[in-house]
Design an enzyme around this catalytic site. Structure first.
Site, short mmCIF file in Angstrom:
data_model
loop_
_atom_site.label_atom_id
_atom_site.label_comp_id
_atom_site.label_asym_id
_atom_site.label_seq_id
_atom_site.Cartn_x
_atom_site.Cartn_y
_atom_site.Cartn_z
CG ASN A 28 26.50 -45.19 -19.70
OD1 ASN A 28 27.41 -44.75 -20.43
ND2 ASN A 28 26.64 -45.31 -18.39
CE LYS A 88 27.95 -48.63 -17.77
NZ LYS A 88 27.93 -49.54 -16.60
CG HIS A 110 27.43 -44.14 -14.20
ND1 HIS A 110 28.19 -45.16 -13.68
CD2 HIS A 110 26.44 -44.73 -14.92
CE1 HIS A 110 27.68 -46.32 -14.10
NE2 HIS A 110 26.62 -46.08 -14.85
CD GLU A 159 30.44 -47.78 -14.57
OE1 GLU A 159 30.61 -47.08 -15.58
OE2 GLU A 159 29.76 -48.82 -14.56
CD GLU A 201 22.66 -46.64 -13.87
OE1 GLU A 201 22.30 -47.16 -14.93
OE2 GLU A 201 23.81 -46.22 -13.67
N GLY A 203 26.35 -54.18 -14.47
CA GLY A 203 27.33 -55.02 -15.15
C GLY A 203 27.53 -56.38 -14.51
CB SER A 259 21.88 -56.44 -15.07
OG SER A 259 23.25 -56.46 -14.66
P1 13P Z 1 24.63 -52.50 -17.34
O1 13P Z 1 23.34 -52.38 -18.11
O2 13P Z 1 25.78 -52.97 -18.18
O3 13P Z 1 24.47 -53.24 -16.06
O4 13P Z 1 25.03 -50.98 -16.93
C1 13P Z 1 24.08 -50.20 -16.33
C2 13P Z 1 24.61 -48.83 -16.24
O5 13P Z 1 25.52 -48.54 -15.48
C3 13P Z 1 24.03 -47.80 -17.11
O6 13P Z 1 24.46 -46.53 -16.77
#
Ligand code: 13P
Length: 246
Positions: free
Chosen positions: A8, A10, A93, A95, A164, A170, A208
């Protein structure tokens, strides 16, 4: 079952950076025993389609509209994604739930739109730190998944689930393999109650995940792949995770 490793990206990348990243990844994904996808920002789908043509790397989107078509300024429909060869779309997601107010019901509708267009939705669910500390992790993830099952029960075996934990995204704080497996087992049981084919639904872990911790997470019985943020932006790290899943 065959694992799925999905990157992803982002809101990262540029035409030049994407080309360099894919050039770094593609030579390493020739004969993998797992499926691999990259979910790119929508404006780069055409670039992704061109660069990934005839490759084993599948193209994914990060979101799609809950509507079919029409007066929804700024939205991108499932049919439009199909036009660009999109095979997977992340929906719900954390976010988007957090910054764009997406509710469980909207996420379920997005999954439905994806399925109707022949796109596999990667449905994201997960608890916040406050919810975990309050002991409500199971309730939260089951509620989030139940909404998707409720609307899509007849084709629920076609989805991918991504657990997640929001506190692990992150932050560098990964769920331990045991913590992740415990939640995955709950989700598997919920899917089994909804579908006779639940054992073929892939449940990914995200948060992560990196080259160092991927193998131990992927060794868990109900962890069927990973949804990778930061580490998917570095070809060597992403390839290490793919190797761990192969
Ligand atoms: P990270 O791997 O940067 O923690 O992000 C995970 C994520 O949100 C994947 O959709």
């Amino acid at each position: 079952m065959k694992k799925l490793i999905a990157g992803n990206w982002k809101m990262n990348g540029s035409l030049a950076a994407n080309a360099a990243l894919l050039q770094g990844i593609l030579p390493g994904v020739t004969a993998q025993a797992c499926d691999v996808a990259v979910c790119v920002p929508a404006v780069y789908l055409a670039q992704g389609q061109a660069l990934l043509a005839d490759s084993p790397l599948a193209l994914g989107a990060q979101d799609l509209s809950a509507r079919e078509s029409g007066a929804y300024t700024g939205e991108i429909s499932a049919a439009m994604l199909r036009d660009f060869g999109v095979r997977y779309a992340i929906v719900g997601h954390s976010e988007r739930r957090q910054y764009h107010g997406e509710t469980d019901a909207v996420v379920a509708e997005k999954a439905q739109r994806a399925l109707a267009a022949g796109i596999t939705p990667i449905v994201c669910i997960g608890e916040t730190l406050a919810e975990r500390e309050a002991g409500s992790t199971e309730d939260v993830v089951k509620r989030q998944l139940a909404a998707v099952i409720h609307l899509n029960g007849h084709c629920i075996s076609e989805i991918v689930v991504a657990y997640e934990p929001v506190w692990a995204i992150g932050t560098g704080k990964t769920a331990t393999p045991e913590q992740a497996q415990a939640v995955h087992a709950v989700l598997r049981a919920q899917l089994q109650a909804a579908s006779t084919q639940a054992d073929r639904i892939r449940i990914l872990y995200g948060g992560s995940m990196n080259a160092t911790n991927a193998a131990s997470l992927l060794a868990q019985a109900d962890i069927d792949g990973g949804l990778i943020g930061g580490a998917s932006l570095k070809a060597a790290d992403f390839l290490s995770i793919i190797d761990a899943a192969s």
